[in-house]
Design a protein around this motif. Structure first.
Motif, PDB file in Angstrom:
ATOM      1  N   GLU A  92       0.478  -1.256  -0.385  1.00 46.84           N
ATOM      2  CA  GLU A  92      -0.023  -0.342  -0.029  1.00 46.84           C
ATOM      3  C   GLU A  92       0.815   1.246   0.351  1.00 46.84           C
ATOM      4  O   GLU A  92       0.493   2.253  -0.851  1.00 46.84           O
ATOM      5  CB  GLU A  92      -1.149  -0.304   0.993  1.00 46.84           C
ATOM      6  CG  GLU A  92      -2.301   0.843   1.455  1.00 46.84           C
ATOM      7  CD  GLU A  92      -2.521   1.078   2.216  1.00 46.84           C
ATOM      8  OE1 GLU A  92      -3.733   2.384   2.348  1.00 46.84           O
ATOM      9  OE2 GLU A  92      -2.956   0.592   3.395  1.00 46.84           O
ATOM     10  N   TYR A  93       1.810   1.394   0.662  1.00 48.50           N
ATOM     11  CA  TYR A  93       2.964   2.412   0.839  1.00 48.50           C
ATOM     12  C   TYR A  93       3.695   2.475  -0.887  1.00 48.50           C
ATOM     13  O   TYR A  93       3.654   3.373  -1.139  1.00 48.50           O
ATOM     14  CB  TYR A  93       4.044   1.501   2.055  1.00 48.50           C
ATOM     15  CG  TYR A  93       5.195   2.809   2.002  1.00 48.50           C
ATOM     16  CD1 TYR A  93       4.675   4.669   2.036  1.00 48.50           C
ATOM     17  CD2 TYR A  93       6.745   2.037   1.452  1.00 48.50           C
ATOM     18  CE1 TYR A  93       5.718   5.407   1.923  1.00 48.50           C
ATOM     19  CE2 TYR A  93       7.556   3.279   1.469  1.00 48.50           C
ATOM     20  CZ  TYR A  93       7.140   4.969   1.859  1.00 48.50           C
ATOM     21  OH  TYR A  93       8.594   5.136   1.100  1.00 48.50           O
ATOM     22  N   LYS A  95       2.477   2.450  -3.265  1.00 44.94           N
ATOM     23  CA  LYS A  95       1.797   2.334  -4.481  1.00 44.94           C
ATOM     24  C   LYS A  95       0.617   3.659  -4.145  1.00 44.94           C
ATOM     25  O   LYS A  95       0.659   4.551  -4.940  1.00 44.94           O
ATOM     26  CB  LYS A  95       0.324   1.415  -4.218  1.00 44.94           C
ATOM     27  CG  LYS A  95       0.455   0.330  -4.788  1.00 44.94           C
ATOM     28  CD  LYS A  95      -0.734  -1.340  -4.771  1.00 44.94           C
ATOM     29  CE  LYS A  95      -0.083  -2.340  -5.218  1.00 44.94           C
ATOM     30  NZ  LYS A  95      -1.288  -2.917  -5.026  1.00 44.94           N
ATOM     31  N   LYS A  96       0.584   4.515  -2.924  1.00 47.92           N
ATOM     32  CA  LYS A  96       0.299   5.271  -2.498  1.00 47.92           C
ATOM     33  C   LYS A  96       1.022   6.179  -1.911  1.00 47.92           C
ATOM     34  O   LYS A  96       0.825   7.275  -1.499  1.00 47.92           O
ATOM     35  CB  LYS A  96      -1.262   5.098  -1.270  1.00 47.92           C
ATOM     36  CG  LYS A  96      -2.407   4.472  -2.277  1.00 47.92           C
ATOM     37  CD  LYS A  96      -3.047   3.894  -1.499  1.00 47.92           C
ATOM     38  CE  LYS A  96      -4.065   3.016  -1.936  1.00 47.92           C
ATOM     39  NZ  LYS A  96      -5.257   3.011  -1.191  1.00 47.92           N
ATOM     40  N   LYS A 103       8.798   6.845  -7.033  1.00 47.86           N
ATOM     41  CA  LYS A 103       6.516   6.478  -7.013  1.00 47.86           C
ATOM     42  C   LYS A 103       6.049   5.934  -8.342  1.00 47.86           C
ATOM     43  O   LYS A 103       5.221   5.371  -8.245  1.00 47.86           O
ATOM     44  CB  LYS A 103       6.325   8.394  -6.638  1.00 47.86           C
ATOM     45  CG  LYS A 103       4.531   7.949  -6.737  1.00 47.86           C
ATOM     46  CD  LYS A 103       4.278   9.116  -6.298  1.00 47.86           C
ATOM     47  CE  LYS A 103       2.809   9.103  -7.012  1.00 47.86           C
ATOM     48  NZ  LYS A 103       2.322  10.651  -6.416  1.00 47.86           N
ATOM     49  N   LYS A 107       4.658   1.924 -10.832  1.00 46.65           N
ATOM     50  CA  LYS A 107       3.105   2.030 -10.686  1.00 46.65           C
ATOM     51  C   LYS A 107       3.340   1.216 -12.413  1.00 46.65           C
ATOM     52  O   LYS A 107       2.806   0.751 -12.437  1.00 46.65           O
ATOM     53  CB  LYS A 107       3.096   3.549 -11.072  1.00 46.65           C
ATOM     54  CG  LYS A 107       2.675   4.901 -10.178  1.00 46.65           C
ATOM     55  CD  LYS A 107       1.743   5.943 -11.386  1.00 46.65           C
ATOM     56  CE  LYS A 107       0.843   6.878 -10.271  1.00 46.65           C
ATOM     57  NZ  LYS A 107       0.667   8.061 -10.627  1.00 46.65           N
ATOM     58  N   ASN A 221       4.353  10.160   6.127  1.00 52.73           N
ATOM     59  CA  ASN A 221       3.852  10.663   6.099  1.00 52.73           C
ATOM     60  C   ASN A 221       3.423  11.977   6.290  1.00 52.73           C
ATOM     61  O   ASN A 221       2.788  11.905   6.670  1.00 52.73           O
ATOM     62  CB  ASN A 221       2.808   9.597   6.707  1.00 52.73           C
ATOM     63  CG  ASN A 221       1.401  10.303   5.861  1.00 52.73           C
ATOM     64  OD1 ASN A 221       1.253  10.105   4.534  1.00 52.73           O
ATOM     65  ND2 ASN A 221       0.164   9.539   6.051  1.00 52.73           N
ATOM     66  N   TRP A 289       2.545   4.570   6.660  1.00 52.69           N
ATOM     67  CA  TRP A 289       1.993   3.751   6.864  1.00 52.69           C
ATOM     68  C   TRP A 289       2.009   2.443   6.908  1.00 52.69           C
ATOM     69  O   TRP A 289       1.400   1.739   6.634  1.00 52.69           O
ATOM     70  CB  TRP A 289       2.590   3.614   5.201  1.00 52.69           C
ATOM     71  CG  TRP A 289       2.241   4.983   4.142  1.00 52.69           C
ATOM     72  CD1 TRP A 289       2.837   5.950   4.386  1.00 52.69           C
ATOM     73  CD2 TRP A 289       0.818   4.835   3.482  1.00 52.69           C
ATOM     74  NE1 TRP A 289       2.140   7.263   3.548  1.00 52.69           N
ATOM     75  CE2 TRP A 289       0.792   6.683   3.143  1.00 52.69           C
ATOM     76  CE3 TRP A 289      -0.148   4.249   3.286  1.00 52.69           C
ATOM     77  CZ2 TRP A 289       0.064   7.166   2.395  1.00 52.69           C
ATOM     78  CZ3 TRP A 289      -1.162   4.736   2.489  1.00 52.69           C
ATOM     79  CH2 TRP A 289      -1.136   5.731   2.008  1.00 52.69           C
ATOM     80  N   GLU A 329      -3.626   7.340   4.324  1.00 54.94           N
ATOM     81  CA  GLU A 329      -4.353   7.990   2.927  1.00 54.94           C
ATOM     82  C   GLU A 329      -5.206   8.620   3.117  1.00 54.94           C
ATOM     83  O   GLU A 329      -4.752   9.489   1.691  1.00 54.94           O
ATOM     84  CB  GLU A 329      -4.902   6.958   2.340  1.00 54.94           C
ATOM     85  CG  GLU A 329      -5.516   7.260   1.148  1.00 54.94           C
ATOM     86  CD  GLU A 329      -5.948   5.575   0.389  1.00 54.94           C
ATOM     87  OE1 GLU A 329      -5.764   5.882  -0.674  1.00 54.94           O
ATOM     88  OE2 GLU A 329      -5.932   4.836   1.483  1.00 54.94           O
TER      89      GLU A 329
END
Length: 381
Positions: A92-93, A95-96, A103, A107, A221, A289, A329
């Motif tokens: 998750e980290y 991707k987001k 980054k 993808k 974050n 995250w 998020e």
């Protein structure tokens, strides 16, 4: 019990100090102090370094190349393996939560490809770790977990997640060794005058502030935290040190807080200085995250801070209903959690007593010592 332990981890353990560095140093310090364990921490060991030890204690499987190589060497020399995985799935980290070039890499490329690229770069830099193996990142982690004599997760949640993700046997040998802090965070108190001086120096007024203690790394974050604080207009102090690999991320933070006088960045050079920042604050916020559960959360709570923490890691296992949880998020979730915790009356002694009784390095050393006895006697816990 007379035993010699070799501690190994990521190759930049001391060059890029983190919570895992403290975990290794403090656990082993108290194992020696209380139980007489002889140990050596080696960041870049050669094969011959493994020869004269009864146990090899490996820390960390997020960056798996080092741990994978060390398990291979241990199997070659028939050494007992204790593993502290310090693991959380970062999908998750990745991707987001990432920033900059990496980054976009996440993808289009999978974790295995990117981690292999990172490994090649690290090998070029120091030439010490060279993995020639057909196993992918997932398989290497699975191999390390399955070939350890005992696994020491920081929480039951961490272990349950690994059993599920890596399809481990449910009766695999493990013992939870919670993360911990130095008792000085509980015992050291600064004066009201000193607290006032710190606040005046930061904001020109004697006002309580919320604090975030973390290295300036995207996983912590900061960006979403700053956005949340700007919504609710409360004083925030970001306490941490810059790291060379995250210059772009730090630049984004500086840009975001420009012309925002109620958000300050400070660095610290000593534990004493860090304690003072904690005690002058009213609330510690760490919307990471992933944390297991974050040493700074324990330090802040022991220093008298209330807590807002992420709902992603193992924080709930540590703090239960004594903290407020947020979605890392969601900026609104972070802002609402801060306001909720600031308005919630707490008896901080309850949280401090919880940490005193369960999360000091003496506790971690005792549980680790039990694990050492287990592997040396070839028994299961």
């Amino acid at each position: 019990m007379s035993v010699k332990v070799l501690c190994v981890s990521r190759r930049d353990l001391f060059k890029r100090r983190g919570g895992d560095t403290i975990q290794i140093e403090q656990t082993m310090k108290y194992l020696k102090k209380i139980y007489g364990i002889n140990y050596q921490i080696v960041d870049l060991p050669n094969e011959k370094d493994f020869m004269n030890y009864d146990i090899v204690h490996i820390f960390g499987i997020v960056r798996i190349d080092e741990a994978f190589k060390y398990v291979k060497i241990c199997k070659k020399f028939n050494k007992k393996i204790v593993l502290s995985p310090v693991y959380w799935n970062f999908d998750e980290y990745n991707k987001k939560g990432r920033y900059g070039l990496i980054k976009y890499l996440y993808k289009f490329l999978d974790e295995n490809t990117i981690e292999n690229m990172k490994g090649i770069i690290r090998n070029i830099k120091d030439g010490k770790i060279n993995i020639n193996d057909s196993l992918n990142i997932y398989q290497r982690r699975q191999y390390v977990l399955n070939n350890s004599d005992i696994i020491l997760p920081n929480s039951y949640i961490e272990m349950e997640k690994m059993i599920e993700e890596f399809r481990l046997s449910k009766d695999i040998n493990y013992k939870v060794v919670p993360n911990a802090i130095d008792r000085s965070f509980i015992e050291t108190k600064i004066s009201d005058t000193k607290i006032k001086d710190i606040r005046l120096k930061l904001f020109g007024r004697n006002i309580p502030y919320i604090i975030n203690v973390a290295r300036f790394d995207p996983r912590k974050n900061h960006i979403n935290l700053i956005k949340a604080v700007k919504q609710i207009d409360v004083p925030l102090v970001l306490v941490g040190n810059k790291i060379d690999t995250q210059k772009y991320y730090f630049h984004l933070i500086e840009k975001l807080i420009r012309d925002t006088p109620n958000i300050k960045i400070v660095s610290y050079k000593s534990q004493e200085e860090l304690m003072q920042y904690y005690q002058a604050a009213s609330l510690h916020v760490l919307p990471s995250w992933a944390e297991t559960p974050g040493l700074v959360n324990l330090e802040a709570a022991a220093s008298g801070c209330k807590l807002v923490v992420s709902d992603r890691g193992s924080e709930k296992e540590y703090f239960g209903n004594l903290a407020t949880y947020c979605n890392p998020e969601d900026v609104d979730s972070i802002a609402n959690a801060i306001l909720t915790e600031l308005r919630t009356p707490r008896e901080q002694k309850v949280l401090i007593d919880l940490i005193r009784e369960n999360y000091q390095w003496e506790n971690a050393a005792a549980k680790t010592y039990e694990a050492y006895k287990c592997v040396l006697n070839s028994t299961k816990l």
